[in-house]
Design a protein around this motif. Structure first.
Motif, PDB file in Angstrom:
ATOM      1  N   GLY A 283      -8.803  11.327  -4.325  1.00  0.00           N
ATOM      2  CA  GLY A 283      -7.274  11.073  -3.762  1.00  0.00           C
ATOM      3  C   GLY A 283      -7.206   9.789  -4.342  1.00  0.00           C
ATOM      4  O   GLY A 283      -6.250   9.758  -4.737  1.00  0.00           O
TER       5      GLY A 283
ATOM      6  N   LYS B  43      -3.427   9.011  -5.991  1.00  0.00           N
ATOM      7  CA  LYS B  43      -2.525   7.513  -5.810  1.00  0.00           C
ATOM      8  C   LYS B  43      -2.629   6.980  -7.532  1.00  0.00           C
ATOM      9  O   LYS B  43      -1.477   6.336  -7.804  1.00  0.00           O
ATOM     10  CB  LYS B  43      -3.748   6.921  -4.887  1.00  0.00           C
ATOM     11  CG  LYS B  43      -3.925   6.581  -4.172  1.00  0.00           C
ATOM     12  CD  LYS B  43      -4.432   5.432  -2.902  1.00  0.00           C
ATOM     13  CE  LYS B  43      -5.914   6.693  -2.534  1.00  0.00           C
ATOM     14  NZ  LYS B  43      -7.081   5.292  -1.828  1.00  0.00           N
TER      15      LYS B  43
ATOM     16  N   TYR C 114      -0.616   7.031   3.752  1.00  0.00           N
ATOM     17  CA  TYR C 114      -1.303   7.337   3.590  1.00  0.00           C
ATOM     18  C   TYR C 114      -1.540   7.667   5.099  1.00  0.00           C
ATOM     19  O   TYR C 114      -1.144   7.292   6.172  1.00  0.00           O
ATOM     20  CB  TYR C 114      -2.361   6.703   3.271  1.00  0.00           C
ATOM     21  CG  TYR C 114      -3.855   8.051   3.531  1.00  0.00           C
ATOM     22  CD1 TYR C 114      -4.985   8.334   2.688  1.00  0.00           C
ATOM     23  CD2 TYR C 114      -4.757   7.562   4.558  1.00  0.00           C
ATOM     24  CE1 TYR C 114      -5.751   9.559   3.438  1.00  0.00           C
ATOM     25  CE2 TYR C 114      -5.551   8.142   5.337  1.00  0.00           C
ATOM     26  CZ  TYR C 114      -6.717   9.150   4.316  1.00  0.00           C
ATOM     27  OH  TYR C 114      -7.383   9.769   4.378  1.00  0.00           O
TER      28      TYR C 114
ATOM     29  N   LYS D 236       0.917  -1.399  -0.354  1.00  0.00           N
ATOM     30  CA  LYS D 236      -0.132  -0.350  -0.074  1.00  0.00           C
ATOM     31  C   LYS D 236       0.647   1.529   0.199  1.00  0.00           C
ATOM     32  O   LYS D 236       1.762   1.153   0.420  1.00  0.00           O
ATOM     33  CB  LYS D 236      -0.933   0.120   1.417  1.00  0.00           C
ATOM     34  CG  LYS D 236      -1.579  -0.801   1.119  1.00  0.00           C
ATOM     35  CD  LYS D 236      -3.542  -0.687   1.667  1.00  0.00           C
ATOM     36  CE  LYS D 236      -4.280  -1.637   2.107  1.00  0.00           C
ATOM     37  NZ  LYS D 236      -4.846  -1.315   0.595  1.00  0.00           N
ATOM     38  N   LEU D 237       0.312   2.277  -1.232  1.00  0.00           N
ATOM     39  CA  LEU D 237       0.813   3.474  -0.919  1.00  0.00           C
ATOM     40  C   LEU D 237       0.762   3.892   1.257  1.00  0.00           C
ATOM     41  O   LEU D 237      -0.076   4.480   1.272  1.00  0.00           O
ATOM     42  CB  LEU D 237       0.896   4.789  -1.232  1.00  0.00           C
ATOM     43  CG  LEU D 237       0.672   4.308  -2.924  1.00  0.00           C
ATOM     44  CD1 LEU D 237      -0.226   5.387  -3.955  1.00  0.00           C
ATOM     45  CD2 LEU D 237       2.139   4.111  -3.519  1.00  0.00           C
TER      46      LEU D 237
ATOM     47  N   GLU E 178      -5.868  14.939   3.178  1.00  0.00           N
ATOM     48  CA  GLU E 178      -5.156  13.448   3.250  1.00  0.00           C
ATOM     49  C   GLU E 178      -3.917  13.915   2.358  1.00  0.00           C
ATOM     50  O   GLU E 178      -3.929  14.486   1.074  1.00  0.00           O
ATOM     51  CB  GLU E 178      -6.632  13.309   2.330  1.00  0.00           C
ATOM     52  CG  GLU E 178      -7.496  12.915   3.267  1.00  0.00           C
ATOM     53  CD  GLU E 178      -8.080  11.468   2.238  1.00  0.00           C
ATOM     54  OE1 GLU E 178      -8.937  11.252   2.468  1.00  0.00           O
ATOM     55  OE2 GLU E 178      -8.086  12.554   0.783  1.00  0.00           O
ATOM     56  N   TYR E 179      -3.114  13.038   2.508  1.00  0.00           N
ATOM     57  CA  TYR E 179      -1.754  12.765   1.439  1.00  0.00           C
ATOM     58  C   TYR E 179      -1.415  11.582   1.339  1.00  0.00           C
ATOM     59  O   TYR E 179      -1.618  10.903   2.166  1.00  0.00           O
ATOM     60  CB  TYR E 179      -0.443  13.508   2.438  1.00  0.00           C
ATOM     61  CG  TYR E 179       1.005  13.236   2.378  1.00  0.00           C
ATOM     62  CD1 TYR E 179       1.198  15.009   1.972  1.00  0.00           C
ATOM     63  CD2 TYR E 179       1.358  12.116   2.265  1.00  0.00           C
ATOM     64  CE1 TYR E 179       2.596  14.625   1.525  1.00  0.00           C
ATOM     65  CE2 TYR E 179       2.719  11.739   1.719  1.00  0.00           C
ATOM     66  CZ  TYR E 179       3.477  13.511   1.241  1.00  0.00           C
ATOM     67  OH  TYR E 179       4.831  13.100   0.741  1.00  0.00           O
ATOM     68  N   ASN E 180      -0.780  11.505  -0.343  1.00  0.00           N
ATOM     69  CA  ASN E 180      -0.480   9.717  -0.219  1.00  0.00           C
ATOM     70  C   ASN E 180       0.670  10.006  -1.049  1.00  0.00           C
ATOM     71  O   ASN E 180       1.166  10.516  -1.034  1.00  0.00           O
ATOM     72  CB  ASN E 180      -1.968   8.859  -1.648  1.00  0.00           C
ATOM     73  CG  ASN E 180      -3.350   9.097  -1.276  1.00  0.00           C
ATOM     74  OD1 ASN E 180      -3.373   8.168  -0.654  1.00  0.00           O
ATOM     75  ND2 ASN E 180      -3.737   9.777  -1.355  1.00  0.00           N
TER      76      ASN E 180
END
Ligand SMILES: Cc1cc2nc3c(=O)[nH]c(=O)nc-3n(C[C@H](O)[C@H](O)[C@H](O)COP(=O)(O)OP(=O)(O)OC[C@H]3O[C@@H](n4cnc5c(N)ncnc54)[C@H](O)[C@@H]3O)c2cc1C
Length: 415
Positions: free
Chosen positions: A386, A390, A331, A328-329, A342-344
Motif C-alpha cells: 500500500g 501511494k 482510499y 489525503k489520497l 484496498e484501493y488508493n
C-alpha cells in the motif's frame, strides 16, 4: 478562551464523531453539540454489508466511541433529532421541534442516502435498501427467510451484499447494467475478476442488463428486464449508489456541486460552516479538482481535519495559524468471499490498466494510468504494498508499464 462558543455538528456520523473528538483533544473548552437523526450513537457502516450482516460481529463492534465517551468529554449528543433548517446569516440551526440552536461554528457531516429505484413496483414489499444498522438487521432476517434474492446493482454495496447473502446460504441473482461488476471504478479487466469470483460462488449474474420494473402482487416476486424476461426473487435489494444529503445546505443557499462544495480546508461557501465526509465535494490540490469521496477513511480523516480547522480562528484581528489542507489520497477497501482489496488514489478516467501478479489466483496489484502516470492502485490479497502504491501516485512520475507489471522490480524503484 472559547467558553462562550458553541460548535454544532449536524450528522452523528463517523466524520461528525471524529470532529467532536478532535475539538476536545485539541483543547476546545466551549460547548460541543452533535445532532443526529438516527437513534444510535455514531457508528461505522462498512460491516453492515459484511460481518454484521452475516451475524458474525455484534453491534458493539460498530460504534466509533464507547458509550461513555460523549458524556466523559462533555459532548452533548442529541440522537433521534433532525435538523430541519440552517440559517447561516443568523448562525443558527432549527431542530425538528421548532427550537433553534445558535452556533459559533458548524460542521455538516450529514453523509449520503441510497438512491431510490424509480420504476414500477419499487414500493412492493420485499424491496429493500441498506444504509443503517436497522437496515442490516432487517436484511439479515429477510435474506434468511427469502427463497431467492435479487440484487439490483453491482457496485460496492450490491457486490458485497450478494457475497454475504451467498455466504448466508441464499440463492442470489445480481442484475446490473455494466458488463462486469464494479465496472465504473475498476474497468473491464479488474471488474472481470469480480465477475469470475461471484460466478464461482454460484451467483446468477445478469450483466449488461437493464430492468424496467419490479414485479409482484403486493410483494416482490422478481424483476423484469427490458427484454421482457423475469428474474425471480422474493427479496429485491437495491444498491444503485447514494446521493449526498445536502438538503440543509441547499435550503441555506450554500454552493453545491454534486454535494456541498468545500475548499481544501473543508470550508463551505458560508462563513463558519464546514462540511466533511460523504456529503462534501472537497477541493483536492493533488488532483487539481473537486472530489466527493463516499468511503470510510475519507469520513474519518476529513472529520478530524474539519474539527482541527473549526478551531482555527479567522479574521484580521486574530493571529491566524494556518488551517490544515485536506490532501489525503482517497482510499477504500472491500471484502468479498476470500478476496480482500484496498484501493488508493483517484482515477475517473484512465488510458491503461497494468496488472502485476496473477489475477486468476486473485493475488495481484492493479494500476490505473493516464499519460504514463499512476493515478490509482489496488492491492488484492497482498498487504504490504500500500505505501509503495501511494508513493507512486504522489510522486507523479511517468512509469514504464513493463517494469510496473514486473513483480521483481520494487515499486520504490519506479517513482
Ligand atoms: C453498507 C455499507 C457498507 C460500506 N462499506 C464500506 C467499505 O467497505 N469501505 C469503505 O471505505 N466505505 C464503505 N462504506 C461507506 C462509508 O460507510 C461511508 O463513506 C461513511 O459512512 C460516510 O460517513 P459520513 O460521516 O460522511 O456520514 P454517514 O455515515 O452517511 O452519516 C450521516 C449521518 O447524518 C445523519 N443526518 C443527515 N441529515 C441529518 C439532519 N438534517 N439532521 C440530523 N442528522 C442528519 C444521517 O441520518 C446519518 O446518521 C459503506 C457504506 C455502507 C452503507
Amino acid at each position: 478562551m472559547a467558553l462562550d462558543q458553541t460548535f454544532v455538528i449536524v450528522g452523528a456520523s463517523l466524520a461528525g464523531a471524529k470532529a467532536a473528538e478532535v475539538l476536545r483533544t485539541e483543547g476546545f473548552d466551549g460547548r460541543v453539540v452533535v445532532i443526529g437523526e438516527e437513534s444510535e450513537r455514531p457508528y461505522e457502516r462498512p460491516m453492515l454489508s459484511k460481518e454484521y450482516l452475516r451475524g458474525e460481529k455484534p453491534a458493539a463492534k460498530l460504534y466509533v466511541h464507547d458509550e461513555g465517551f460523549y458524556a466523559d468529554n462533555d459532548i452533548e449528543l442529541l440522537t433521534g433529532t433532525t435538523v430541519t433548517s440552517l440559517d447561516p446569516a443568523a448562525h443558527e440551526v432549527t431542530l425538528q421541534d421548532g427550537s433553534r440552536m445558535p452556533y459559533s461554528r458548524l460542521l455538516l457531516s450529514t453523509g449520503a442516502a441510497p438512491r431510490r429505484l424509480a420504476l414500477p413496483g419499487s414500493d412492493l414489499t420485499g424491496v429493500r435498501y441498506l444504509r443503517r444498522m436497522g437496515d442490516s438487521d432487517a436484511l439479515r432476517a429477510a435474506i434468511t427467510a427469502a427463497s431467492r434474492v435479487v440484487v439490483i446493482g453491482a457496485g460496492w454495496i450490491g457486490s458485497e451484499v450478494a457475497a454475504s447473502a451467498r455466504l448466508l446460504g441464499a440463492e442470489v441473482a445480481v442484475v446490473a447494467p455494466g458488463a462486469v461488476p464494479l465496472e465504473r471504478v475498476l474497468g473491464a479487466e479488474v471488474g472481470g475478476v469480480y465477475r469470475e469470483l461471484h460466478a464461482e460462488h454460484g451467483v446468477d449474474l445478469h450483466l449488461s442488463t437493464h430492468i424496467e420494473a419490479v414485479v409482484g402482487n403486493g410483494a416482490a416476486e422478481g424483476v423484469r428486464t427490458t427484454d421482457g424476461s423475469v428474474i425471480e426473487g422474493d427479496l429485491v435489494i437495491v444498491g444503485i449508489g447514494v446521493s449526498p444529503r445536502d438538503e440543509l445546505a441547499a435550503g441555506a443557499g450554500l454552493t453545491l456541486e454534486n454535494g456541498i462544495v468545500v475548499d481544501e480546508f473543508l470550508r463551505t461557501s458560508a462563513p463558519d460552516v464546514f462540511a466533511a465526509g460523504d456529503v462534501a465535494a472537497a477541493w483536492n490540490p493533488m488532483f487539481n479538482r473537486r472530489i466527493r469521496v463516499e468511503h470510510w477513511a475519507n469520513a474519518l480523516n476529513q472529520g478530524q481535519t474539519a474539527g482541527h480547522n473549526m478551531l482555527t480562528p479567522e479574521g484580521p484581528d486574530r493571529p491566524v495559524p494556518p488551517m490544515t489542507a485536506y490532501t489525503k489520497l482517497p482510499y477504500f477497501y472491500s471484502d468479498q468471499y476470500d478476496l480482500g482489496m484496498e484501493y488508493n488514489g483517484y482515477a475517473a478516467e484512465w488510458d491503461r490498466v497494468v496488472i502485476r501478479g496473477d489475477t486468476s489466483r486473485r493475488q495481484f496489484l492493479a494500476f490505473w494510468l493516464k499519460d504514463g502516470r499512476v493515478l490509482a492502485g489496488m492491492n488484492a490479497n497482498i498487504w504490504d504494498q500500500g505505501d509503495g502504491i501511494k508513493a507512486l501516485i504522489r510522486g507523479g512520475a511517468t512509469v514504464e508499464a513493463a517494469r510496473l507489471a514486473d513483480p521483481s522490480v520494487p515499486l520504490a524503484d519506479l517513482g
